[in-house]
Design an enzyme around this catalytic site. Sequence first.
Site, PDB file in Angstrom:
ATOM      1  N   SER A   7      28.313   0.715  55.117  1.00 53.84           N
ATOM      2  CA  SER A   7      27.586   0.139  56.251  1.00 53.84           C
ATOM      3  C   SER A   7      28.595  -0.198  57.338  1.00 53.84           C
ATOM      4  CB  SER A   7      26.871  -1.150  55.807  1.00 53.84           C
ATOM      5  OG  SER A   7      26.483  -1.918  56.927  1.00 53.84           O
ATOM      6  N   TYR A  60      26.042  -9.424  51.464  1.00 47.94           N
ATOM      7  CA  TYR A  60      25.951  -7.986  51.787  1.00 47.94           C
ATOM      8  C   TYR A  60      27.245  -7.484  52.439  1.00 47.94           C
ATOM      9  CZ  TYR A  60      23.882  -3.699  53.813  1.00 47.94           C
ATOM     10  OH  TYR A  60      23.597  -2.390  54.179  1.00 47.94           O
TER      11      TYR A  60
HETATM   12  P1  NAD Z   1      15.855   1.352  51.221  1.00 49.80           P
HETATM   13  O1  NAD Z   1      15.467  -0.027  50.833  1.00 49.80           O
HETATM   14  O2  NAD Z   1      14.805   2.295  51.633  1.00 49.80           O
HETATM   15  O3  NAD Z   1      16.676   2.050  50.049  1.00 49.80           O
HETATM   16  C1  NAD Z   1      17.407   1.372  49.078  1.00 49.80           C
HETATM   17  C2  NAD Z   1      17.071   2.012  47.754  1.00 49.80           C
HETATM   18  O4  NAD Z   1      17.883   1.441  46.715  1.00 49.80           O
HETATM   19  C3  NAD Z   1      15.611   1.766  47.368  1.00 49.80           C
HETATM   20  O5  NAD Z   1      15.024   2.977  46.967  1.00 49.80           O
HETATM   21  C4  NAD Z   1      15.707   0.793  46.211  1.00 49.80           C
HETATM   22  O6  NAD Z   1      14.659   0.908  45.278  1.00 49.80           O
HETATM   23  C5  NAD Z   1      17.035   1.215  45.602  1.00 49.80           C
HETATM   24  N1  NAD Z   1      17.588   0.186  44.725  1.00 49.80           N
HETATM   25  C6  NAD Z   1      17.679  -1.149  44.966  1.00 49.80           C
HETATM   26  N2  NAD Z   1      18.194  -1.764  43.885  1.00 49.80           N
HETATM   27  C7  NAD Z   1      18.452  -0.806  42.963  1.00 49.80           C
HETATM   28  C8  NAD Z   1      18.976  -0.809  41.655  1.00 49.80           C
HETATM   29  N3  NAD Z   1      19.362  -1.958  41.063  1.00 49.80           N
HETATM   30  N4  NAD Z   1      19.099   0.361  40.990  1.00 49.80           N
HETATM   31  C9  NAD Z   1      18.708   1.525  41.570  1.00 49.80           C
HETATM   32  N5  NAD Z   1      18.188   1.588  42.808  1.00 49.80           N
HETATM   33  C10 NAD Z   1      18.060   0.437  43.496  1.00 49.80           C
HETATM   34  O7  NAD Z   1      16.948   1.160  52.362  1.00 49.80           O
HETATM   35  P2  NAD Z   1      17.992   2.212  52.969  1.00 49.80           P
HETATM   36  O8  NAD Z   1      18.197   1.818  54.364  1.00 49.80           O
HETATM   37  O9  NAD Z   1      17.590   3.592  52.664  1.00 49.80           O
HETATM   38  O10 NAD Z   1      19.309   1.829  52.164  1.00 49.80           O
HETATM   39  C11 NAD Z   1      20.084   2.776  51.468  1.00 49.80           C
HETATM   40  C12 NAD Z   1      21.549   2.390  51.542  1.00 49.80           C
HETATM   41  O11 NAD Z   1      21.992   2.462  52.896  1.00 49.80           O
HETATM   42  C13 NAD Z   1      21.855   0.965  51.069  1.00 49.80           C
HETATM   43  O12 NAD Z   1      23.069   0.969  50.327  1.00 49.80           O
HETATM   44  C14 NAD Z   1      22.051   0.218  52.369  1.00 49.80           C
HETATM   45  O13 NAD Z   1      22.903  -0.893  52.229  1.00 49.80           O
HETATM   46  C15 NAD Z   1      22.677   1.300  53.235  1.00 49.80           C
HETATM   47  N6  NAD Z   1      22.577   1.045  54.676  1.00 49.80           N
HETATM   48  C16 NAD Z   1      21.381   1.157  55.325  1.00 49.80           C
HETATM   49  C17 NAD Z   1      21.358   0.928  56.693  1.00 49.80           C
HETATM   50  C18 NAD Z   1      20.103   1.056  57.511  1.00 49.80           C
HETATM   51  O14 NAD Z   1      20.149   0.771  58.711  1.00 49.80           O
HETATM   52  N7  NAD Z   1      18.992   1.481  56.954  1.00 49.80           N
HETATM   53  C19 NAD Z   1      22.518   0.564  57.375  1.00 49.80           C
HETATM   54  C20 NAD Z   1      23.697   0.455  56.673  1.00 49.80           C
HETATM   55  C21 NAD Z   1      23.729   0.709  55.320  1.00 49.80           C
END
Ligand code: NAD
Length: 266
Positions: A151, A164
């Site tokens: 991130s 986080y």
């Molecule tokens: P999201 O909530 O759609 O996806 C996160 C996924 O992780 C979900 O499918 C959830 O069920 C799964 N998950 C959570 N806990 C888990 C566990 N214990 N075991 C297995 N799976 C688990 O959100 P996203 O935005 O797609 O996030 C994906 C990644 O991207 C994350 O690591 C997040 O920190 C990172 N991220 C997202 C953004 C953004 O703007 N969307 C920005 C920076 C980083």
Amino acid sequence: MEINLKGQTAIVTGSSTGLGRACAMGLADEGMNVVINYHSSKVEAEDAVSEIQQRGGQAIAVQADVSKEDDVERLFQTCLDTFGHLDVLVSNAGLQSDAAFTEMTLAQWNKVISVDLTGQFLACRAAARIFKKQGVHEHGRAAGKIICMSSVHDEIPWAGHVNYATAKGGVKMMMESLAQELAADKIRVNSISPGAIQTDINREAWETEEALDKLLTLIPYGRIGEPEDVANLCVFLASDVSDYITGTTVYVDGGMMLYPGFRFGG
Ligand code: NAD
């Protein structure tokens, strides 16, 4: 530039939704077999598998909590049992549990560290063990490729989200140390660090016009990111086109890392 991933296999953790799902689709579209890992959303995971199959690819859904060692071992073993080999890990699963620092409970701290940091450790370790055993093979120049979903908060401090930001800062150093340690085994390790991409994790930051306007003040490029912005980079890092890149963090953020407040002068 030829992205040749046909016949290779990827595990994408947390890929029933959001960025993981988009990465899984991107890799499958390039001919990879994909393991869709999910925590609790079985219906969405099965939907992702069907979508890949409809697009002509091969995929399976495997339930596993990335913070649990036994679950992670089972996830990787299921991949090997099904597809026979592993070439790419996208260590993507993550969550938030936000609170002002003085209000943050130990449970909130532990939950985020155990999924967002320890979960990445467990998945990366399982992948690296397999890659080392497989060695360099016919599928590519590297023995394996690991892509950590980090991130912008692996660099930008984030008030109200200390658990986080700490986890993502840890992912950055873990990824770099792994890249250094595993390079001799021809295992490449890199991070994708997204800014604000439109998914469920940050819904409150984009679902009203007011919230979106506020968010856009942090994004010089003037739009929120789309999951495909991340998936495109994921495909590049998974392929041999990026064969000389390891230990690098690529920010996909529309300029969020560029101290956006300074563009108004001063
Ligand atoms: P999201 O909530 O759609 O996806 C996160 C996924 O992780 C979900 O499918 C959830 O069920 C799964 N998950 C959570 N806990 C888990 C566990 N214990 N075991 C297995 N799976 C688990 O959100 P996203 O935005 O797609 O996030 C994906 C990644 O991207 C994350 O690591 C997040 O920190 C990172 N991220 C997202 C953004 C953004 O703007 N969307 C920005 C920076 C980083």
